[in-house]
Write a protein that holds these residues in place. Structure first.
Motif, PDB file in Angstrom:
ATOM      1  N   GLY A 247      -6.860  -3.055   7.136  1.00  0.00           N
ATOM      2  CA  GLY A 247      -6.036  -2.557   8.153  1.00  0.00           C
ATOM      3  C   GLY A 247      -4.757  -2.078   7.754  1.00  0.00           C
ATOM      4  N   ALA A 248      -4.206  -2.745   6.616  1.00  0.00           N
ATOM      5  CA  ALA A 248      -2.823  -2.104   6.091  1.00  0.00           C
ATOM      6  C   ALA A 248      -3.261  -0.825   5.660  1.00  0.00           C
ATOM      7  CB  ALA A 248      -2.470  -2.815   4.921  1.00  0.00           C
ATOM      8  N   ILE A 249      -4.200  -0.583   4.800  1.00  0.00           N
ATOM      9  CA  ILE A 249      -4.594   1.058   4.590  1.00  0.00           C
ATOM     10  C   ILE A 249      -4.849   2.174   5.576  1.00  0.00           C
ATOM     11  CG2 ILE A 249      -6.270   2.338   3.118  1.00  0.00           C
ATOM     12  CD1 ILE A 249      -6.959  -0.094   1.658  1.00  0.00           C
ATOM     13  N   ALA A 250      -5.425   1.403   6.794  1.00  0.00           N
ATOM     14  CA  ALA A 250      -5.897   2.253   7.748  1.00  0.00           C
ATOM     15  C   ALA A 250      -4.323   2.520   8.745  1.00  0.00           C
ATOM     16  CB  ALA A 250      -6.517   1.555   8.862  1.00  0.00           C
ATOM     17  N   LEU A 251      -3.319   1.644   8.541  1.00  0.00           N
ATOM     18  CA  LEU A 251      -2.071   2.063   9.125  1.00  0.00           C
ATOM     19  C   LEU A 251      -1.389   2.862   8.308  1.00  0.00           C
ATOM     20  CD1 LEU A 251      -1.077  -1.686  10.169  1.00  0.00           C
ATOM     21  CD2 LEU A 251      -1.795   0.201  11.585  1.00  0.00           C
ATOM     22  N   ILE A 252      -1.453   2.841   6.942  1.00  0.00           N
ATOM     23  CA  ILE A 252      -0.697   3.834   6.086  1.00  0.00           C
ATOM     24  C   ILE A 252      -1.368   5.240   6.804  1.00  0.00           C
ATOM     25  CG2 ILE A 252      -0.614   4.546   3.717  1.00  0.00           C
ATOM     26  CD1 ILE A 252       1.223   2.576   4.287  1.00  0.00           C
ATOM     27  N   MET A 253      -2.663   5.164   6.828  1.00  0.00           N
ATOM     28  CA  MET A 253      -3.280   6.672   7.471  1.00  0.00           C
ATOM     29  C   MET A 253      -2.600   7.097   8.633  1.00  0.00           C
ATOM     30  SD  MET A 253      -5.315   7.853   4.996  1.00  0.00           S
ATOM     31  CE  MET A 253      -5.885   9.167   5.943  1.00  0.00           C
TER      32      MET A 253
ATOM     33  N   ALA B  43       0.975  -1.156   0.049  1.00  0.00           N
ATOM     34  CA  ALA B  43      -0.061  -0.146   0.097  1.00  0.00           C
ATOM     35  C   ALA B  43       0.945   1.298  -0.155  1.00  0.00           C
ATOM     36  CB  ALA B  43      -0.932   0.134   1.194  1.00  0.00           C
ATOM     37  N   ALA B  44       1.944   1.304   0.487  1.00  0.00           N
ATOM     38  CA  ALA B  44       3.054   2.434   0.659  1.00  0.00           C
ATOM     39  C   ALA B  44       3.345   2.799  -0.738  1.00  0.00           C
ATOM     40  CB  ALA B  44       4.187   2.237   1.767  1.00  0.00           C
ATOM     41  N   VAL B  45       3.745   1.428  -1.539  1.00  0.00           N
ATOM     42  CA  VAL B  45       4.025   1.827  -3.003  1.00  0.00           C
ATOM     43  C   VAL B  45       2.888   2.426  -3.664  1.00  0.00           C
ATOM     44  CG1 VAL B  45       4.726   0.503  -4.969  1.00  0.00           C
ATOM     45  CG2 VAL B  45       5.586  -0.289  -2.883  1.00  0.00           C
ATOM     46  N   VAL B  46       1.616   2.193  -3.593  1.00  0.00           N
ATOM     47  CA  VAL B  46       0.698   2.733  -4.299  1.00  0.00           C
ATOM     48  C   VAL B  46       0.422   3.943  -3.947  1.00  0.00           C
ATOM     49  CG1 VAL B  46      -1.705   2.218  -4.998  1.00  0.00           C
ATOM     50  CG2 VAL B  46      -0.286   0.164  -4.931  1.00  0.00           C
ATOM     51  N   LEU B  47       0.066   4.089  -2.550  1.00  0.00           N
ATOM     52  CA  LEU B  47      -0.475   5.243  -1.858  1.00  0.00           C
ATOM     53  C   LEU B  47       0.461   6.454  -1.618  1.00  0.00           C
ATOM     54  CD1 LEU B  47      -2.899   3.788   0.531  1.00  0.00           C
ATOM     55  CD2 LEU B  47      -3.380   4.520  -1.855  1.00  0.00           C
ATOM     56  N   LEU B  48       1.730   5.901  -1.423  1.00  0.00           N
ATOM     57  CA  LEU B  48       2.660   7.009  -0.852  1.00  0.00           C
ATOM     58  C   LEU B  48       3.897   7.161  -1.943  1.00  0.00           C
ATOM     59  CD1 LEU B  48       2.952   6.176   3.025  1.00  0.00           C
ATOM     60  CD2 LEU B  48       1.583   7.831   2.007  1.00  0.00           C
TER      61      LEU B  48
END
Length: 300
Positions: free
Chosen positions: A169-175, A114-119
């Motif tokens: 949960g992974a997306i929430a942790l990115i947030m 998710a960090a690759v896609v979102l960040l």
């Protein structure tokens, strides 16, 4: 000495948090056949507020620590976290505790992705390797269910819900990583708890029950264990660096395994034993990559 100069205390707190989280899951599993899902989530959130508010008040962070500059960010993070909690408890009702907790270990792998896609972080060979190993473990666990002529639909749904919970949960942790730059941990935790309570109340039209006796004790226990586990986890990272705590992340699997064997009288399947090293190795690789990435700015 600073707080992070006490690694042994931090490790003890991390082990304690794992046991407390297991207590929360065991309580939720024990009532899952009799109590509606939304009601379980409500009790888990409502009674988690008691230790959280007390902890923040003792640290002088309540209520002033709840001030926020990013209400929309909290709303998005809490929404993903609430959906993840619903999916997690729904999965626990359908699977062995150890199976649900093991598959949940793919969350740090998915967080790296998710960090690759979102960040826009770099997609490295380590992240790809962690992802491949983690999902290979999930396939190993699910495949025997698919190969049966009379496949257990409830278990298949449980596996799907666990992966869904790990993804949300992974997306929430990115947030949370983003919110941590401007918001206090207390505000992040309490706004999440409030969001899950509101989300749970929306399920009232689907029917709730009036709990009593041992059922009420277990519902309250799920909330208290969950709140105390969050506090212990937060303090663990204050007293010890993530790299020292990482090996003890996986010790938390011991308690669900013991719960299945001793409390719920459930056996460990062969597929679980084969999936265990694959998923844990994938999670370890993802966690190591995350720690390495976070250490780079500090060296510049």
């Amino acid at each position: 000495m600073t707080e992070i100069d006490h690694p042994r205390f931090g490790i003890a707190l991390r082990i304690l948090s794992g046991a407390l989280f297991a207590g929360m899951i065991i309580c939720a599993k024990a009532v899952s056949e009799d109590v509606p899902l939304g009601e379980i989530v409500f009790f888990r959130s409502a009674f988690a507020m008691i230790p959280l508010i007390l902890f923040l008040w003792l640290r002088g962070e309540f209520p002033q620590g709840l001030a926020t500059k990013r209400p929309i960010g909290h709303l998005i993070r809490a929404s993903f976290g609430t959906l993840a909690l619903f999916a997690s408890f729904a999965a626990i009702a359908r699977l062995n505790v150890a199976e649900a907790v093991l598959i949940a270990q793919v969350s740090p792998i998915l967080m790296a992705l998710a960090a690759v896609v979102l960040l826009r972080e770099q997609l490295t060979a380590w992240r790809i390797g962690g992802l491949v190993l983690g999902f290979a473990g999930v396939v190993v666990m699910v495949w025997p269910e698919l190969g049966q002529s009379g496949a257990d639909t409830a278990r298949l749904v449980g596996f799907f819900l666990t992966v869904l919970s790990a993804t949300l949960g992974a997306i929430a942790l990115i947030m949370v990583r983003s919110l941590n730059r401007t918001e206090s941990p207390g505000a992040i935790a309490l706004y999440f708890v409030l969001a899950t309570m509101i989300g749970a109340l929306l399920t009232l039209p689907w029917g709730w029950m009036m709990p009593s006796g041992w059922t009420l004790v277990l519902l309250i226990g799920a909330g208290l264990f969950g709140g105390m586990a969050h506090i212990a986890m937060t303090l663990a990272f204050r007293y010890a660096p993530a790299t020292r705590l990482a090996p003890f992340e996986y010790l938390a699997l011991l308690w669900p395994i013991l719960a299945d064997l001793l409390i719920f009288r459930l056996h460990l399947s062969t597929s679980f034993l084969f999936a265990l090293p694959l998923i844990l190795l994938g999670a370890a690789i993802a966690a190591a990559e995350k720690d390495k990435a976070e250490a780079i700015p500090a060296t510049r």
